[in-house]
Design a protein around this motif. Structure first.
Motif, PDB file in Angstrom:
ATOM      1  N   ASP A 254       0.860  -1.188   0.000  1.00  0.00           N
ATOM      2  CA  ASP A 254       0.000   0.000   0.000  1.00  0.00           C
ATOM      3  C   ASP A 254       0.891   1.231   0.000  1.00  0.00           C
ATOM      4  O   ASP A 254       1.968   1.241   0.610  1.00  0.00           O
ATOM      5  CB  ASP A 254      -0.921   0.003   1.221  1.00  0.00           C
ATOM      6  N   LEU A 255       0.444   2.255  -0.690  1.00  0.00           N
ATOM      7  CA  LEU A 255       1.116   3.552  -0.699  1.00  0.00           C
ATOM      8  C   LEU A 255       0.033   4.605  -0.776  1.00  0.00           C
ATOM      9  O   LEU A 255      -0.732   4.646  -1.750  1.00  0.00           O
ATOM     10  CB  LEU A 255       2.087   3.646  -1.883  1.00  0.00           C
ATOM     11  N   ARG A 256      -0.057   5.429   0.239  1.00  0.00           N
ATOM     12  CA  ARG A 256      -1.123   6.434   0.257  1.00  0.00           C
ATOM     13  C   ARG A 256      -0.586   7.760   0.780  1.00  0.00           C
ATOM     14  O   ARG A 256       0.309   7.804   1.623  1.00  0.00           O
ATOM     15  CB  ARG A 256      -2.288   5.969   1.119  1.00  0.00           C
ATOM     16  N   VAL A 257      -1.159   8.842   0.253  1.00  0.00           N
ATOM     17  CA  VAL A 257      -0.788  10.186   0.688  1.00  0.00           C
ATOM     18  C   VAL A 257      -1.744  10.610   1.797  1.00  0.00           C
ATOM     19  O   VAL A 257      -2.965  10.457   1.674  1.00  0.00           O
ATOM     20  CB  VAL A 257      -0.852  11.183  -0.484  1.00  0.00           C
ATOM     21  N   GLU A 258      -1.180  11.114   2.889  1.00  0.00           N
ATOM     22  CA  GLU A 258      -1.975  11.553   4.034  1.00  0.00           C
ATOM     23  C   GLU A 258      -1.720  13.026   4.283  1.00  0.00           C
ATOM     24  O   GLU A 258      -0.560  13.467   4.326  1.00  0.00           O
ATOM     25  CB  GLU A 258      -1.622  10.731   5.274  1.00  0.00           C
ATOM     26  N   GLU A 259      -2.794  13.786   4.455  1.00  0.00           N
ATOM     27  CA  GLU A 259      -2.671  15.216   4.740  1.00  0.00           C
ATOM     28  C   GLU A 259      -2.852  15.450   6.231  1.00  0.00           C
ATOM     29  O   GLU A 259      -3.701  14.835   6.874  1.00  0.00           O
ATOM     30  CB  GLU A 259      -3.711  16.010   3.954  1.00  0.00           C
ATOM     31  N   CYS A 260      -2.048  16.333   6.766  1.00  0.00           N
ATOM     32  CA  CYS A 260      -2.190  16.684   8.185  1.00  0.00           C
ATOM     33  C   CYS A 260      -1.751  18.127   8.363  1.00  0.00           C
ATOM     34  O   CYS A 260      -1.168  18.747   7.462  1.00  0.00           O
ATOM     35  CB  CYS A 260      -1.364  15.749   9.063  1.00  0.00           C
ATOM     36  N   PHE A 261      -2.048  18.672   9.522  1.00  0.00           N
ATOM     37  CA  PHE A 261      -1.665  20.031   9.844  1.00  0.00           C
ATOM     38  C   PHE A 261      -0.687  19.996  11.015  1.00  0.00           C
ATOM     39  O   PHE A 261      -0.919  19.300  12.008  1.00  0.00           O
ATOM     40  CB  PHE A 261      -2.896  20.883  10.208  1.00  0.00           C
ATOM     41  N   VAL A 262       0.406  20.732  10.876  1.00  0.00           N
ATOM     42  CA  VAL A 262       1.427  20.753  11.913  1.00  0.00           C
ATOM     43  C   VAL A 262       1.661  22.199  12.332  1.00  0.00           C
ATOM     44  O   VAL A 262       1.486  23.130  11.532  1.00  0.00           O
ATOM     45  CB  VAL A 262       2.739  20.121  11.412  1.00  0.00           C
TER      46      VAL A 262
END
Length: 299
Positions: A254-262
């Motif tokens: 599996d390869l997935r892009v994850e968005e987050c806020f830092v």
């Protein structure tokens, strides 16, 4: 007010380990100290059938002798050790002692690690002893050379190398827990035997999307789930020991892009204001066709 002890204070190491009569490091926790299972009669008298009975946790900075025992436990043929685990008080007095006969490691978990977990990350092991005896040792003190090694080594990152992806691996920001396990049985006239193969859980890493180009190329060239010729080496603990888990013929699962806020550290912010920026990371999951252990050359 008394100063509180740190997470890696010496007294978080409560148990001294001996293997074949030689000191082999310290454990932080031990659970399960009784022998259960069917009683078998053999040339040496009463023995218990193999059950996974001891679960231990330890800081990763253990000596080579400890990791050599892990390697022997997963080798072919399987080779255990006679050993002892001694509960030690803050003053160095032995409080109790557990003697282990022909004990082997049946599972090893390399902990998840990132910036927030590094200081508290411990390895976990499940042990299978052939027999257990308990003794009280309140009158004796631990040797000075053993006490000198009680303080845990400084925390370090896991070192990960994947064939063809060395640069990408240098940007890994998180590694999820990795478990290697085996199932044992007592073979008639053959001692301990392994049922099936040694198995490893998925190797899961996280890194910035901008640094993951090689992983995207891998996905484009090889279908998900199909074995490749890539090998991953996961080295942990003290660099001078160089103990590594080797994962062969990796499959990209599996390869997935994850968005987050830092949080964005900006000195111009007013008190109480928090500025966040969007971050895009890639979570990569890989599975191995087979697993082994090694010490890095020259270590």
């Amino acid at each position: 007010m008394a100063k509180s002890k740190g997470k890696r204070d010496a007294y978080t190491n409560k148990y001294a380990v001996e293997l074949d009569g030689v000191f082999a490091g310290w454990l932080a926790d031990v659970a399960g100290a009784s022998v259960s299972g069917d009683v078998e009669t053999g040339p040496t008298g009463r023995r218990y059938s193999r059950r996974d009975q001891l679960v231990c946790r330890a800081w990763p900075g253990l000596p080579r002798s400890f990791y050599a025992w892990v390697e022997r436990s997963f080798a072919s043929p399987i080779a255990g050790s006679d050993g002892a685990i001694t509960l030690v008080g803050p003053d160095g007095q032995q409080l109790s002692r557990m003697l282990l006969e022909d004990v082997v490691v049946t599972s090893l978990t390399v902990p998840a690690i990132d910036d927030r977990s590094r200081e508290r990350a411990k390895i976990e092991l499940t042990l299978s002893p052939g027999g257990v005896r308990h003794t009280a040792r309140r009158a004796r003190s631990i040797a000075e050379r053993v006490m000198a090694q009680r303080a845990p080594s400084p925390a370090t990152d896991h070192r990960i190398e994947i064939d063809g992806l060395i640069e990408e691996c240098s940007f890994i920001s998180r590694v999820e827990a990795l478990t290697i396990a085996q199932t044992l049985a007592i073979g008639e006239g053959r001692g301990l035997v392994r049922e099936g193969e040694r198995a490893a859980s998925s190797l899961v890493v996280v890194l910035p999307e901008s640094k993951a180009r090689g992983f995207f190329h891998w996905r484009e060239r090889v279908p998900l789930g199909q074995a490749s010729r890539r090998t991953a080496t996961v080295t942990f603990g003290q660099a001078e020991v160089g103990f590594s888990v080797v994962l062969h013929d990796l499959r990209l699962m599996d390869l997935r892009v994850e968005e987050c806020f830092v949080p964005d550290d900006d000195g111009d912010l007013e008190q109480g204001e928090v500025l966040q920026r969007q971050s895009r990371d890639v979570r990569v999951e890989m599975a191995a066709s087979s697993v082994g252990f090694c010490f890095l050359p020259g270590k």
